[in-house]
Scaffold this active site. Structure first.
Site, short mmCIF file in Angstrom:
data_model
loop_
_atom_site.label_atom_id
_atom_site.label_comp_id
_atom_site.label_asym_id
_atom_site.label_seq_id
_atom_site.Cartn_x
_atom_site.Cartn_y
_atom_site.Cartn_z
CG ASN A 86 71.01 -43.43 20.58
OD1 ASN A 86 70.18 -42.87 21.29
ND2 ASN A 86 71.66 -42.80 19.60
CB ALA B 128 78.17 -55.06 8.32
N GLY C 149 74.09 -46.58 13.37
CA GLY C 149 75.25 -47.36 13.83
C GLY C 149 74.99 -47.93 15.22
CG ASP C 150 74.29 -45.23 18.22
OD1 ASP C 150 75.52 -45.36 18.09
OD2 ASP C 150 73.72 -44.13 18.29
O1 KDG Z 1 75.30 -42.20 17.11
C1 KDG Z 1 74.43 -41.15 17.33
C2 KDG Z 1 75.14 -40.17 18.18
O2 KDG Z 1 76.19 -39.62 17.47
C3 KDG Z 1 74.27 -39.09 18.64
O3 KDG Z 1 73.23 -39.59 19.42
C4 KDG Z 1 75.00 -38.03 19.42
O4 KDG Z 1 76.24 -39.35 20.94
C5 KDG Z 1 76.23 -38.48 20.10
C6 KDG Z 1 77.48 -37.83 19.74
O5 KDG Z 1 78.26 -37.64 20.65
O6 KDG Z 1 77.73 -37.55 18.58
#
Ligand code: KDG
Length: 326
Positions: free
Chosen positions: A38, A231, A270-271
């Site tokens: 992401n 933040a 968050g990503d």
């Molecule tokens: O930040 C989003 C992620 O949590 C989602 O895409 C799924 O990577 C993931 C996870 O392992 O929870």
């Protein structure tokens, strides 16, 4: 040199067609998920060169991930296909991850990506960017994955700037070591992202950004995400040529309020925040602008149901970031 290399597992995500318990939802729409890819996708959309390193199965879901993430302009040439292990998938219900209304069901144990290890991954390709972005999710996947993160966060002559999103996922840890492992890895990174809620849940640190910085003084940059409030970033200035000389004096914090948006789904926010912050960091923008670009990218993700949303263009983001808080 690629701007950012992101390494981690991605999965096909199934988004519910309607609210309710997972047991009751009759159909799902396919999307893609994976915290690190992401970040790579948002950075690519923001005009950066990016690479995603991972493993997927030699199956249709693996094809879909490689094609979709590659479609964002991310270099996927180092993604390995595993003929024996499947691509991970996960399902989720509508709602906020932090509330009881939100359920996540992972089907990823034994996945292709969980078989990553220092031996099976091209470490030079992982170190080939200006930034290497990792997350605590990978540490929970397997002993080999944890070894890989330890290797990539260890001192090395070719080590790029290491960015680490703590991403504490209690449901993924099969033992009780998660919090201590996440702290160990965060201490070895250069830029760390952690939520105030995560710091409390994982490490029992309460009281806001300053106590979190006290618990985690090592990273040159620590970003504490405070949800809808904003933040706070703690940044240590460059050591000024004194190799390894890490100042111990706490640096002043910079806080930027979040944008007020009607939240559709927090997943991926968050990503996107990390991508915005890293994008502005790569462009040498001041700390306040790094936070603002983080919030702008997060706002795009918060207002769409899937993990990924089209972010604002760089020119548009620059104009928005330059606006006054008032
Ligand atoms: O930040 C989003 C992620 O949590 C989602 O895409 C799924 O990577 C993931 C996870 O392992 O929870």
């Amino acid at each position: 040199v690629v701007d950012v290399v992101a390494l981690g597992e991605s999965m096909v995500t199934f988004l519910p067609s309607r609210p309710g318990r997972l047991a009751d939802v009759p159909s799902f729409e396919r999307g893609i998920g994976g915290a690190e890819s992401n970040v790579a996708c948002v950075l690519a959309a923001a005009g950066h060169t990016t690479r995603w390193i991972s493993r997927v199965g030699a199956d249709g879901f693996g094809d879909h991930l490689v094609e979709t993430i590659g479609g964002y302009g991310v270099d996927v040439s180092r993604v390995r296909r595993d003929p024996d292990r499947p691509t991970g998938v996960y399902f989720r219900t509508a709602g906020d991850r932090s509330s009881d209304a939100h359920e996540v069901a992972y089907y990823r144990a034994g996945s292709a990506a969980s078989a990553m290890s220092p031996d099976g991954v091209d470490l030079d390709a992982a170190r080939a960017g200006r930034v290497l972005h990792l997350s605590g999710i990978t540490a929970a996947l397997s002993a080999g994955c944890l070894d890989l993160l330890r290797k990539l966060t260890a001192p090395h002559p070719a080590r790029p700037l290491v960015s680490f999103d703590v991403n504490h996922r209690p449901g993924l840890w099969r033992d009780t070591h998660g919090p201590e492992v996440l702290l160990e890895l965060a201490r070895r990174a250069d830029v760390v992202f952690v939520g105030e809620d995560e710091a409390e849940e994982a490490w029992g640190v309460t009281g806001g950004p300053s106590p979190i910085r006290e618990a985690l003084p090592e990273p040159d940059t620590l970003v504490v995400k405070q949800g809808a409030h904003g933040a706070t970033a703690f940044c240590r200035p460059p050591a000024g040529g004194t190799a390894g000389g890490r100042a111990t004096t706490p640096r002043p914090a910079t806080t930027a309020p979040a944008l007020q948006v009607d939240v559709v789904a927090t997943t991926g926010a968050g990503d996107a925040f990390a991508a915005g912050f890293l994008s502005a960091t790569l462009r040498g923008l001041p700390v306040r602008d790094r936070l603002r670009h983080g919030h702008l990218m997060a706002a795009a993700a918060l207002t769409t149901p899937g993990d990924l949303a089209p972010p604002p263009t760089r020119a548009h983001a620059d104009r928005l970031a330059a606006l006054d808080d008032t």
